[in-house]
Structure formats: C-alpha cells, structure tokens
Write an enzyme that holds these catalytic residues in place. Structure first.
Site, PDB file in Angstrom:
ATOM      1  N   HIS A  12       7.694   0.127   5.501  1.00  0.00           N
ATOM      2  CA  HIS A  12       7.267   0.072   3.669  1.00  0.00           C
ATOM      3  C   HIS A  12       5.850  -0.508   4.710  1.00  0.00           C
ATOM      4  O   HIS A  12       5.390  -2.056   4.773  1.00  0.00           O
ATOM      5  CB  HIS A  12       7.388  -0.600   2.245  1.00  0.00           C
ATOM      6  CG  HIS A  12       7.159  -0.997   1.523  1.00  0.00           C
ATOM      7  ND1 HIS A  12       7.882  -0.479   0.381  1.00  0.00           N
ATOM      8  CD2 HIS A  12       5.852  -1.108   0.899  1.00  0.00           C
ATOM      9  CE1 HIS A  12       7.056  -0.053  -0.562  1.00  0.00           C
ATOM     10  NE2 HIS A  12       5.533  -0.760  -0.300  1.00  0.00           N
ATOM     11  N   GLU A 195       8.305  -4.241  -8.556  1.00  0.00           N
ATOM     12  CA  GLU A 195       7.125  -5.302  -8.314  1.00  0.00           C
ATOM     13  C   GLU A 195       6.225  -5.993 -10.015  1.00  0.00           C
ATOM     14  O   GLU A 195       6.547  -7.291  -9.791  1.00  0.00           O
ATOM     15  CB  GLU A 195       6.130  -4.213  -7.689  1.00  0.00           C
ATOM     16  CG  GLU A 195       5.428  -5.825  -6.902  1.00  0.00           C
ATOM     17  CD  GLU A 195       4.218  -4.563  -5.890  1.00  0.00           C
ATOM     18  OE1 GLU A 195       4.180  -2.783  -6.388  1.00  0.00           O
ATOM     19  OE2 GLU A 195       3.394  -4.907  -5.323  1.00  0.00           O
ATOM     20  N   ASP A 273       3.298  -4.042   3.563  1.00  0.00           N
ATOM     21  CA  ASP A 273       2.382  -3.113   2.172  1.00  0.00           C
ATOM     22  C   ASP A 273       1.414  -2.923   2.260  1.00  0.00           C
ATOM     23  O   ASP A 273       1.098  -1.599   3.414  1.00  0.00           O
ATOM     24  CB  ASP A 273       2.776  -4.069   0.983  1.00  0.00           C
ATOM     25  CG  ASP A 273       3.073  -3.429  -0.055  1.00  0.00           C
ATOM     26  OD1 ASP A 273       3.036  -2.197   0.120  1.00  0.00           O
ATOM     27  OD2 ASP A 273       2.836  -4.475  -1.067  1.00  0.00           O
ATOM     28  N   ASP A 274      -0.082  -3.363   3.201  1.00  0.00           N
ATOM     29  CA  ASP A 274      -1.309  -3.126   2.789  1.00  0.00           C
ATOM     30  C   ASP A 274      -1.437  -4.532   3.778  1.00  0.00           C
ATOM     31  O   ASP A 274      -2.625  -5.474   3.041  1.00  0.00           O
ATOM     32  CB  ASP A 274      -2.125  -2.786   1.986  1.00  0.00           C
ATOM     33  CG  ASP A 274      -1.247  -1.663   1.033  1.00  0.00           C
ATOM     34  OD1 ASP A 274      -1.202  -0.724   0.518  1.00  0.00           O
ATOM     35  OD2 ASP A 274      -0.801  -2.232   0.014  1.00  0.00           O
TER      36      ASP A 274
END
Ligand code: HPA
Ligand code: ZN
Length: 328
Positions: A12, A195, A273-274
């Site tokens: 992810h 989320e 994620d980021d």
C-alpha cells in the site's frame, strides 16, 4: 536490533505520496511552479487533517507533468524503498495524474515508469508492480475512464485496480461499474475502507465491490462480526499504522488495532501509505511495532510472508520472493 535490512514487502504505497519533498521542490524550481502552502518552514509536507492532506497531495502533483518526471520519481521512490529493505512493492498509480485519463498518454507514462522499475530491479533487486487507482472524490464517471485505462493496460505489470481518495464522499457502491470492468480484465481488487469510514464501509467494500484486499480496514475492529468474517474469508488488510497515528485515528502505535486484528486471525500486512507525508519508512514502522507489541523477527517474517502471499503478482514472482525471504 535494526530492521533496516530485514526483507519487507509493501502493498500500500501511493506513488506521488512517496515523493521525497526535496524531489518535488527540485522539479518545482525547474518548472517554475509555485508550491506555496505545500511545505512547512522545515521543508516537510504541511497539512492539518486528512482533507487538507489530499489538497496538499494534489498540489504537489502539479510538478509531475511528463512521463520523464514520473521516470525520475520512480528512481527516487525505489531507491528509498530499497534502502529500507523492501524487496517487493506495489504502488498506486492514477491515470488522473498521469495524462488526465487519456489512454494514449497513460501508456506513455506507464512505459516510462516500467522502464525505470526494470532498471531498479536489475540494479537494486527490488520488484515493483502497479495498481491503477481511481480517486473517490473525483466521482464515478472519472472512475470509469480510469478503469478503462486499467483494463487496457492490464497484464504482468499492472496487476490490480483500486480506489483511494476521500472516504467521506460517496459510497463504495457508486463505483461498481469501474470495479466490474477491472475484474473482467483480470485485475485483482482493493479499495480504501475502514480508515475514516467505519465498519460499514468495509462491509460495502466486500459486498459491493468484492475486493480481496482492503486499504487500511482497521476500523473493522469496531464490529466483532466483521472481524470474524475477515478472518474466515482471508480478506487481507493493507495496514498502515504510522499513517493512522499521524492522521489522528489512534493516539499511538500501542493503541493501534493491528495486533488485536492479527490475534483474531485477520491477515494483516504493513505498509507506509505516503511515507514522507507521515514521517515514516518501512524500517520505522517495524521499529515502532517492535516497541509497541514486542514483535520479533519471527513475527515480521510471518507478516512479510502474508504480504507476499497477498501480492498481486504472478506465481513465478511470488515463488522467487518467498525463496528470498526464506534464505534470510
Ligand atoms: N489515502 C487515501 N487516498 C490517498 C492517499 C491516502 O493516504 N494518498 C493519496 N491518495
Ligand atoms: Zn492509502
């Protein structure tokens, strides 16, 4: 122990969200793009909350204008991943940012990204695959166009289809056409749910979009029947604990439900994620999880194995990755 060289698989990872701030600043300077408001005084990405994060994210992508820019981004992202022991990564790619959902342009972007990924594989031993991702707050019509780009480029490298964006807008079920189109093209499916949305959004992801993996999904913990269903069906959660803590879903790693979900038999995995937005790396995730839950090399090897088994890659690649994990 340092977890830096421990073999990791990351499922992810938003591609633009993995761009180092210095890389984005460099491109902004070259192209004279004004990025006022994107960075704080220390040069980190600056955002107040999740909706603002999405705005800053989209502002930063303005500097990524050509296939060549994405080629350079590929190098920067894979260097960072490889330095953190990642042997396999899947990344979310949006035709929205790569050519404005024009199929011809999308193919050019993809070609540039893949060429650089192949080079990184030869030079750094890291394997990358792409998941085409529609953006929920752009709406179902744009998602259809994105799904067509995905279907037309489905193959050994584009292996999945997914959805990111703002979970507060619309419903999973609004995107059934796009997900059906992708499934019919042989793509494997994932969507962000659970989320900012509650357990309901995870039920919708499973029942309406029929995905086999869920991005985050951690709020399933609020519904015991859902936890049971996830455990029984083997749906995999792409868990990103550091992202959830930074965005304020949980106070700290110790309060994060990843360990409880795992103990209940749910297939959990670890991703960033980021990463620069959330001040994390795969190494930092491992360190924080060790500290919070006392997880050992055996635990992390099992988590990496779960991720490799859930990877949207061909069986030859999977077998090679599992072998590499076993030999370390
Ligand atoms: N979540 C949802 N959508 C996104 C993200 C994210 O972390 N990054 C880019 N789009
Ligand atoms: Zn995400």
């Amino acid at each position: 122990m340092s977890w830096r060289s421990f073999p990791k698989a990351e499922l992810h990872l938003h591609f633009e969200g993995a761009a180092p701030p210095a890389f984005i600043r460099g491109l902004a300077k070259e192209k004279s793009v004004d990025l006022t408001g994107v960075f704080d005084e220390r040069g980190s990405y600056a955002f107040r909350d999740f909706p603002h994060f999405l705005q800053v994210y989209e502002a930063a992508t303005q500097v990524l204008q050509t296939p060549r820019d994405y080629q350079r981004l590929t190098r920067a992202v894979l260097e960072e991943c490889a330095e953190n022991g990642v042997i396999y990564a899947e990344t979310f790619l949006s035709p929205d940012f790569c050519g404005g959902r024009d199929l011809h342009a999308w193919r050019d972007y993809l070609h540039a990204i893949q060429e650089e990924a192949d080079r990184a594989e030869r030079e750094m031993g890291i394997t990358l695959r792409g998941i085409v991702t529609c953006i929920r707050h752009f709406g179902p019509d744009k998602a259809r166009e994105t799904a067509i780009c995905a279907a037309e480029t489905a193959g050994d490298w584009i292996t999945g289809f997914g959805m990111g964006g703002n979970e507060a807008i619309g419903r999973q079920g609004d995107f059934i056409w796009a997900f059906d189109c992708a499934r019919e093209a042989g793509l494997r499916l994932t969507t962000h749910a659970g989320e900012f949305g509650g357990p309901d959004s995870v039920w919708q992801a499973i029942n309406d979009l029929r995905v086999e993996r869920i991005g985050h999904g951690v709020r399933a913990i609020e519904d015991p029947r859902l936890v049971e269903t996830l455990a029984e069906t083997g749906v995999v959660l792409e868990t990103c604990p550091g992202s959830n803590v930074t965005l304020g879903l949980y106070r700290d790693f110790a309060s994060h439900p990843i360990a409880r979900l795992r103990d209940a038999g749910v297939n959990v995995t670890i991703s960033t994620d980021d990463p620069p937005f959330f001040h994390t790396t795969m190494t930092r995730e491992f360190e924080a999880l060790e500290q919070a839950f006392g997880w050992t090399a055996d635990d992390f090897a099992e988590l990496t194995k779960t991720a490799i088994n859930a990877a949207f890659c061909d069986e030859g690649t999977r077998a090679r990755l599992l072998k590499r994990l076993e030999s370390t």
